[in-house]
Design a protein around this motif. Structure first.
Motif: not given
Ligand code: FES
Length: 283
Positions: A16-42
């Motif tokens: 699964l790693d060839p799928l995990v890596a680009p999806l992780r990069t895409a999620a990190q790029a899409a869920i920004r800024p850090q304040a939004l990430r903190d909101l969603l982390h809880g």
């Protein structure tokens, strides 16, 4: 008994790693800024938000299926409304889950990808179910809903495994109040370099020490997210940033500034006795 320990094997699905890596990069790029990430982390909540939000779609879908099976004609509108509620409420729940997933360890990201894929199948089935209901095809809508519920139930089993067996989102320092230094305990020489993180042991508890001017701050060294070594992190603006996934804690009291951690870092009081440092957990 269900062999829950077999779910550990999902973490070994390296294909699964060839799928995990680009999806992780895409999620990190899409869920920004850090304040939004903190909101969603809880981070603001003190607990993972994903675990709270998923209750709504799971409960809505399960209730819709119960009405489909047992409610009769009078319950059709209620069942349809619950199906729609489940789909709409799944959006923020998925966003919170994706945010947590993007900051997990690679092995947990493999399990998390299977969890998310089953959820996607379940949600697609509920979309198809809702469309069938709109066409008046009640039996097809009920069957598709049950299919979706089964996929989401299987996904929830993996989510529970990640939360309770792998402790993803748990406070990895939850036992420190019982095992840490409750009274003044030696933590080595009082000679500390200025502005540099230093690791010391206080009767088996790893302690991060930072001298800034005449002040010494002390935190338990293992990050409350997943036990990352804070003494290998970076210092800036009165905070330490964990080297593993970037959680940021205030040095003076251990409070969380940025996630993914949602739990504060235990802080210790510090005093100098002769040429030695002593620490104890802050009450
Ligand atoms: S271990 Fe994950 S942020 Fe520290």
């Amino acid at each position: 008994m269900f062999p829950f320990d077999k779910l550990d094997r999902l973490e070994e699905l390296t294909f699964l790693d060839p799928l995990v890596a680009p999806l992780r990069t895409a999620a990190q790029a899409a869920i920004r800024p850090q304040a939004l990430r903190d909101l969603l982390h809880g981070t603001w909540l003190g607990n993972p938000l994903h675990a709270v939000l998923v209750q709504v779609p799971i409960g809505s879908f399960a209730s819709a299926s119960i009405l489909d099976l047992l409610g009769g004609d009078d319950a059709e509108d209620g069942a349809d409304l619950l199906a729609l509620t489940g789909l709409l409420s799944a959006v923020p729940a998925a966003a919170a889950g994706a945010t947590d997933w993007s900051a997990a360890n690679p092995s947990e990201q493999r399990s998390g990808l299977v969890h998310a894929s089953l959820n996607a199948i379940g949600l697609a089935a509920w979309v198809a179910s809702l469309l069938a209901r709109r066409r008046g095809e009640r039996s097809r809508g009920t069957a598709l809903g049950l299919l979706g519920l089964a996929a989401i139930g299987a996904s929830g089993t993996i989510g529970g495994h990640l939360s309770y067996r792998r402790a993803l989102g748990a406070n990895s320092n939850s036992d420190i109040e019982d095992t840490g230094p409750a009274d003044w305990t030696d933590a080595g020489s009082a000679d500390l370099p200025e502005g540099k993180p230093v690791l010391r042991q206080a009767e088996g508890t790893p302690v991060l020490l930072v001298r800034t001017g005449g002040r010494v701050d002390a935190l338990v060294d293992l990050c409350s997210h997943q036990s990352g070594p804070l003494h290998e992190g970076t210092l800036a603006d009165g905070c330490v940033t964990c080297p593993w996934h970037g959680s940021r804690f205030r040095l003076d009291d251990g409070s969380v500034v940025d996630g993914p951690s949602t739990h504060p870092q235990p802080a210790l009081d510090v005093r100098i006795a002769g040429d030695r440092l002593q620490v104890k957990l802050r009450g």
